[in-house]
Scaffold this motif. Structure first.
Motif, PDB file in Angstrom:
ATOM      1  N   ALA A 103      36.097  39.011  37.669  1.00 31.48           N
ATOM      2  CA  ALA A 103      37.551  38.950  37.511  1.00 31.48           C
ATOM      3  C   ALA A 103      38.055  40.110  36.661  1.00 31.48           C
ATOM      4  CB  ALA A 103      37.953  37.615  36.884  1.00 31.48           C
ATOM      5  N   ILE A 104      37.345  40.404  35.578  1.00 30.97           N
ATOM      6  CA  ILE A 104      37.738  41.506  34.706  1.00 30.97           C
ATOM      7  C   ILE A 104      37.642  42.831  35.449  1.00 30.97           C
ATOM      8  CG2 ILE A 104      37.031  42.813  32.657  1.00 30.97           C
ATOM      9  CD1 ILE A 104      36.290  40.094  31.390  1.00 30.97           C
ATOM     10  N   LEU A 105      36.565  43.027  36.183  1.00 31.38           N
ATOM     11  CA  LEU A 105      36.397  44.257  36.937  1.00 31.38           C
ATOM     12  C   LEU A 105      37.510  44.425  37.965  1.00 31.38           C
ATOM     13  CD1 LEU A 105      34.693  46.759  37.566  1.00 31.38           C
ATOM     14  CD2 LEU A 105      33.327  45.343  39.129  1.00 31.38           C
ATOM     15  N   GLN A 106      37.859  43.350  38.624  1.00 32.44           N
ATOM     16  CA  GLN A 106      38.915  43.410  39.627  1.00 32.44           C
ATOM     17  C   GLN A 106      40.260  43.759  38.989  1.00 32.44           C
ATOM     18  OE1 GLN A 106      38.718  40.237  42.446  1.00 32.44           O
ATOM     19  NE2 GLN A 106      40.863  40.416  43.067  1.00 32.44           N
ATOM     20  N   ALA A 107      40.535  43.212  37.803  1.00 33.12           N
ATOM     21  CA  ALA A 107      41.782  43.533  37.106  1.00 33.12           C
ATOM     22  C   ALA A 107      41.834  45.004  36.720  1.00 33.12           C
ATOM     23  CB  ALA A 107      41.925  42.651  35.870  1.00 33.12           C
ATOM     24  N   VAL A 108      40.747  45.516  36.196  1.00 34.70           N
ATOM     25  CA  VAL A 108      40.700  46.918  35.770  1.00 34.70           C
ATOM     26  C   VAL A 108      40.830  47.855  36.971  1.00 34.70           C
ATOM     27  CG1 VAL A 108      39.204  48.665  34.737  1.00 34.70           C
ATOM     28  CG2 VAL A 108      39.417  46.421  33.665  1.00 34.70           C
ATOM     29  N   ARG A 109      40.300  47.456  38.105  1.00 33.28           N
ATOM     30  CA  ARG A 109      40.379  48.297  39.300  1.00 33.28           C
ATOM     31  C   ARG A 109      41.818  48.522  39.753  1.00 33.28           C
ATOM     32  NH1 ARG A 109      35.306  45.736  42.754  1.00 33.28           N
ATOM     33  NH2 ARG A 109      33.662  47.121  41.900  1.00 33.28           N
ATOM     34  N   THR A 110      42.735  47.602  39.406  1.00 37.34           N
ATOM     35  CA  THR A 110      44.128  47.828  39.788  1.00 37.34           C
ATOM     36  C   THR A 110      44.693  49.072  39.109  1.00 37.34           C
ATOM     37  OG1 THR A 110      45.073  46.441  38.020  1.00 37.34           O
ATOM     38  CG2 THR A 110      44.482  45.344  40.080  1.00 37.34           C
ATOM     39  N   LEU A 111      44.198  49.359  37.913  1.00 37.01           N
ATOM     40  CA  LEU A 111      44.626  50.587  37.238  1.00 37.01           C
ATOM     41  C   LEU A 111      43.892  51.793  37.807  1.00 37.01           C
ATOM     42  CD1 LEU A 111      45.616  51.130  33.624  1.00 37.01           C
ATOM     43  CD2 LEU A 111      43.914  52.676  34.566  1.00 37.01           C
ATOM     44  N   SER A 169      42.667  52.284  40.654  1.00 39.82           N
ATOM     45  CA  SER A 169      43.036  52.586  42.034  1.00 39.82           C
ATOM     46  C   SER A 169      44.430  53.194  42.159  1.00 39.82           C
ATOM     47  CB  SER A 169      42.982  51.312  42.877  1.00 39.82           C
ATOM     48  OG  SER A 169      44.013  50.416  42.491  1.00 39.82           O
ATOM     49  N   GLY A 170      45.221  53.105  41.117  1.00 44.99           N
ATOM     50  CA  GLY A 170      46.600  53.575  41.175  1.00 44.99           C
ATOM     51  C   GLY A 170      47.596  52.490  41.535  1.00 44.99           C
ATOM     52  N   ALA A 171      47.113  51.293  41.895  1.00 47.51           N
ATOM     53  CA  ALA A 171      48.017  50.214  42.297  1.00 47.51           C
ATOM     54  C   ALA A 171      48.884  49.746  41.122  1.00 47.51           C
ATOM     55  CB  ALA A 171      47.215  49.045  42.851  1.00 47.51           C
ATOM     56  N   PHE A 172      48.299  49.666  39.944  1.00 48.06           N
ATOM     57  CA  PHE A 172      49.064  49.229  38.779  1.00 48.06           C
ATOM     58  C   PHE A 172      50.172  50.224  38.458  1.00 48.06           C
ATOM     59  CE2 PHE A 172      49.872  49.103  34.209  1.00 48.06           C
ATOM     60  CZ  PHE A 172      50.170  47.764  34.018  1.00 48.06           C
ATOM     61  N   LEU A 173      49.865  51.498  38.502  1.00 48.31           N
ATOM     62  CA  LEU A 173      50.867  52.521  38.232  1.00 48.31           C
ATOM     63  C   LEU A 173      52.002  52.447  39.250  1.00 48.31           C
ATOM     64  CD1 LEU A 173      51.924  55.002  36.754  1.00 48.31           C
ATOM     65  CD2 LEU A 173      50.396  56.413  38.159  1.00 48.31           C
ATOM     66  N   ALA A 174      51.680  52.242  40.518  1.00 45.42           N
ATOM     67  CA  ALA A 174      52.706  52.162  41.559  1.00 45.42           C
ATOM     68  C   ALA A 174      53.639  50.973  41.302  1.00 45.42           C
ATOM     69  CB  ALA A 174      52.057  52.055  42.929  1.00 45.42           C
ATOM     70  N   SER A 202      44.913  54.135  28.483  1.00 43.62           N
ATOM     71  CA  SER A 202      43.672  53.550  27.970  1.00 43.62           C
ATOM     72  C   SER A 202      43.906  52.148  27.424  1.00 43.62           C
ATOM     73  CB  SER A 202      43.082  54.448  26.878  1.00 43.62           C
ATOM     74  OG  SER A 202      44.022  54.641  25.824  1.00 43.62           O
ATOM     75  N   VAL A 203      45.038  51.943  26.777  1.00 47.34           N
ATOM     76  CA  VAL A 203      45.361  50.616  26.262  1.00 47.34           C
ATOM     77  C   VAL A 203      45.653  49.661  27.418  1.00 47.34           C
ATOM     78  CG1 VAL A 203      47.031  49.283  24.926  1.00 47.34           C
ATOM     79  CG2 VAL A 203      46.154  51.428  24.010  1.00 47.34           C
ATOM     80  N   ALA A 204      46.374  50.134  28.420  1.00 48.88           N
ATOM     81  CA  ALA A 204      46.662  49.289  29.584  1.00 48.88           C
ATOM     82  C   ALA A 204      45.379  48.852  30.269  1.00 48.88           C
ATOM     83  CB  ALA A 204      47.564  50.040  30.562  1.00 48.88           C
ATOM     84  N   ARG A 205      44.427  49.759  30.363  1.00 49.98           N
ATOM     85  CA  ARG A 205      43.158  49.438  31.028  1.00 49.98           C
ATOM     86  C   ARG A 205      42.419  48.346  30.254  1.00 49.98           C
ATOM     87  NH1 ARG A 205      37.766  50.936  32.138  1.00 49.98           N
ATOM     88  NH2 ARG A 205      37.455  51.455  34.350  1.00 49.98           N
ATOM     89  N   GLU A 206      42.327  48.502  28.935  1.00 48.17           N
ATOM     90  CA  GLU A 206      41.655  47.487  28.128  1.00 48.17           C
ATOM     91  C   GLU A 206      42.445  46.179  28.148  1.00 48.17           C
ATOM     92  OE1 GLU A 206      39.266  47.806  24.126  1.00 48.17           O
ATOM     93  OE2 GLU A 206      41.423  47.702  23.664  1.00 48.17           O
ATOM     94  N   ALA A 207      43.788  46.269  28.154  1.00 48.27           N
ATOM     95  CA  ALA A 207      44.621  45.075  28.171  1.00 48.27           C
ATOM     96  C   ALA A 207      44.430  44.280  29.460  1.00 48.27           C
ATOM     97  CB  ALA A 207      46.088  45.454  28.001  1.00 48.27           C
ATOM     98  N   LEU A 208      44.271  44.961  30.584  1.00 50.03           N
ATOM     99  CA  LEU A 208      44.001  44.261  31.839  1.00 50.03           C
ATOM    100  C   LEU A 208      42.706  43.457  31.738  1.00 50.03           C
ATOM    101  CD1 LEU A 208      45.041  47.103  34.288  1.00 50.03           C
ATOM    102  CD2 LEU A 208      45.986  44.782  34.339  1.00 50.03           C
ATOM    103  N   ALA A 209      41.716  44.046  31.110  1.00 49.76           N
ATOM    104  CA  ALA A 209      40.450  43.327  30.911  1.00 49.76           C
ATOM    105  C   ALA A 209      40.632  42.144  29.972  1.00 49.76           C
ATOM    106  CB  ALA A 209      39.395  44.289  30.371  1.00 49.76           C
ATOM    107  N   VAL A 210      41.335  42.367  28.866  1.00 47.61           N
ATOM    108  CA  VAL A 210      41.556  41.300  27.891  1.00 47.61           C
ATOM    109  C   VAL A 210      42.273  40.119  28.530  1.00 47.61           C
ATOM    110  CG1 VAL A 210      42.901  40.675  25.842  1.00 47.61           C
ATOM    111  CG2 VAL A 210      41.501  42.740  25.828  1.00 47.61           C
ATOM    112  N   MET A 211      43.333  40.422  29.284  1.00 47.51           N
ATOM    113  CA  MET A 211      44.118  39.334  29.862  1.00 47.51           C
ATOM    114  C   MET A 211      43.377  38.641  30.997  1.00 47.51           C
ATOM    115  SD  MET A 211      46.577  39.040  27.872  1.00 47.51           S
ATOM    116  CE  MET A 211      47.296  37.667  28.783  1.00 47.51           C
TER     117      MET A 211
END
Length: 474
Positions: free
Chosen positions: A11-19, A21-26, A443-452
């Motif tokens: 689940a954590i890996l999948q969340a981080v992949r959104t960043l 992959s560029g999907a989170f930024l979009a 970098s904070v967004a990436r770690e935050a996706l993992a945390v959440m």
């Protein structure tokens, strides 16, 4: 609940992949493009559209039912309430976000930057709302979607959402709508994200916020200004009088001198929590004045565990085009930031008694409505659980703030709704929140996706037992 096919790590890996992959930024780019300036009444339709065209469809993809609720106090700032119910017997989490931002101040941004379009420069993602609050609720929803997918569409708990569009204008109507919708919002715990971490590299949990109450001090002595040559020396100068009055409230080193405006002593538990937290670690943070504020406290204790009386503005005459005249009026716009236990509701009486005792009878005190201070107990089981989840995900010791130094509308969730409140911020102190060049750190967004993702996952394992503990303790 049915055993998930995937694991917490998946689940954590999948969340981080959104960043990655560029999907989170979009997604965030699309949200930043909404000019949701709640301070600008002309943007009321945009605020409504952010709820109906962006947030509601996003939540629908995760199985939420949403409805827009009018704001009886401020018609330009509607609310959205949503829920995803898996079972009436299951525990319920209430989460929150705000879609509004402060004014863009387009012309004040650095060359090449635009408030309504994300510009990525190294680790910095520039754009209005990237830090406050669009980036933060985007992290939480993206992580939730990843966990839902990893758990085969079953979280093992219910989620409710309250979303506002007036946080940047002091959340008018939020308390009223939560009181009116208390049954619809009934939950076991409140979990949301706003404000900054203590530093970019350290995950943070805070449990409430300092309160804030604005007040004006006015000295109005006469009609009109009078020539300083003809009358100087026999007419009392309101600016001088008000300067001395202010100096009697706070000494030259920032120590509050009025007993009624000072908080209770900092407890051992709060001191322990703050002992390893250092303010001003980020490169663009202002240099701390080591001798300013309450003596005997660390800088962190002064901001998190103590009160601050600030003069935000001072006006007398026209400093940009002065004339040789004694001004008739002086005004100071002030603010008291305060922690739990402060007698802030009697601020006016404390000030008037203080001024009368010193002979400052000319000073008028005008107090505006304030926001109460809140703080969940540091040893609450929800706090211990959240810290453990964050530590497991990051391998770092999270910072535990008893309360944020600033003010969020936590009193509504802790007081009106009666919930234990957990805030996990995804910004950092030097993000230029409310200013030109606001930015989120990738970098904070990436770690935050993992945390959440870890938080949402772990709720499926622990929410029932934690909710039972809270219910037993009421």
């Amino acid at each position: 609940m049915k055993e998930a096919t995937n694991t917490r790590a998946d689940a954590i890996l999948q969340a981080v992949r959104t960043l990655d992959s560029g999907a989170f930024l979009a997604d965030l780019q699309r949200r930043v493009a909404f000019r949701t300036e709640s301070q600008n009444p002309a943007q009321s339709q945009t605020l409504h559209a952010y709820l109906t065209d962006e947030i509601a469809p996003l939540l629908a993809t995760m199985g939420f039912a949403s409805r827009v609720v009018p704001n009886a106090v401020c018609k330009t700032a509607p609310f959205l309430i949503a829920e995803r119910i898996e079972g009436a017997e299951l525990p319920t989490v209430l989460t929150y976000g705000h879609g509004d931002v402060v004014r863009g101040y387009d012309e004040q941004w650095r060359s090449g930057l635009k408030p309504w379009e994300i510009v990525v420069d190294g680790d910095r993602w520039y754009g209005r709302g990237t830090a406050d609050n669009k980036g933060q609720h985007s992290v939480n929803f993206a992580a939730l979607a990843a966990v839902l997918d990893a758990r085969n569409g079953k979280l093992g708990y219910n989620i409710k959402v309250i979303f506002e569009t007036g946080e940047e204008i002091s959340s008018p109507g939020l308390n009223e709508v939560c009181a009116a919708e208390s049954d619809a919002l009934a939950s076991d715990v409140f979990l949301a994200s706003d404000g900054p971490r203590v530093s970019a590299e350290r995950p943070t949990l805070f449990l409430g916020s300092r309160g804030g109450v604005p007040f004006d001090l006015v000295v109005d002595l006469r009609e009109g200004a009078h020539h300083s040559g003809n009358w100087g020396g026999v007419l009392r100068n309101p600016a001088v009088v008000l300067s001395h009055a202010i100096a009697s409230l706070v000494d030259r080193n920032g120590r509050i001198m009025v007993d009624g405006l000072r908080p209770p002593a900092i407890t051992d538990a709060v001191r322990e929590a703050l002992a390893d937290i250092e303010l001003g670690r980020d490169d663009s943070s202002p240099e701390i004045d080591p001798t300013w504020g309450e003596p005997g406290l660390t800088p962190t204790e002064r901001v998190i565990g103590w009160n601050a009386l600030e003069v935000l503005a001072f006006k007398s005459g026209n400093a940009d085009a002065p004339v040789n005249a004694i001004p008739p009026v002086a005004k100071a716009v002030c603010q008291l930031r305060f922690v739990v236990g402060t007698d802030w509701e009697h601020l006016r009486e404390h000030l008037e008694t203080h001024f009368a005792g010193l002979g400052f009878n000319e000073v008028q005190v005008k107090v505006s409505p304030g926001t109460p201070a809140t703080r969940l107990e540091l040893d609450n089981p929800w706090v211990i659980w959240a810290l453990g989840s964050m530590r497991e995900t990051t391998g770092k010791k999270p910072a535990l703030l008893p309360n944020l130094g600033g003010t969020v509308p936590n009193d509504v969730f802790a007081g009106t709704l009666g919930l234990p409140t957990l805030w996990i911020p995804h910004s950092y102190p030097a993000c230029n929140q409310h200013a030109p060049n606001e930015h989120l750190l990738g970098s904070v967004a990436r770690e935050a996706l993992a945390v959440m993702a870890g938080i949402w996952w772990d709720l499926g394992e622990s929410a029932s037992s934690l909710a039972a503990t809270h219910s037993d303790g009421r």
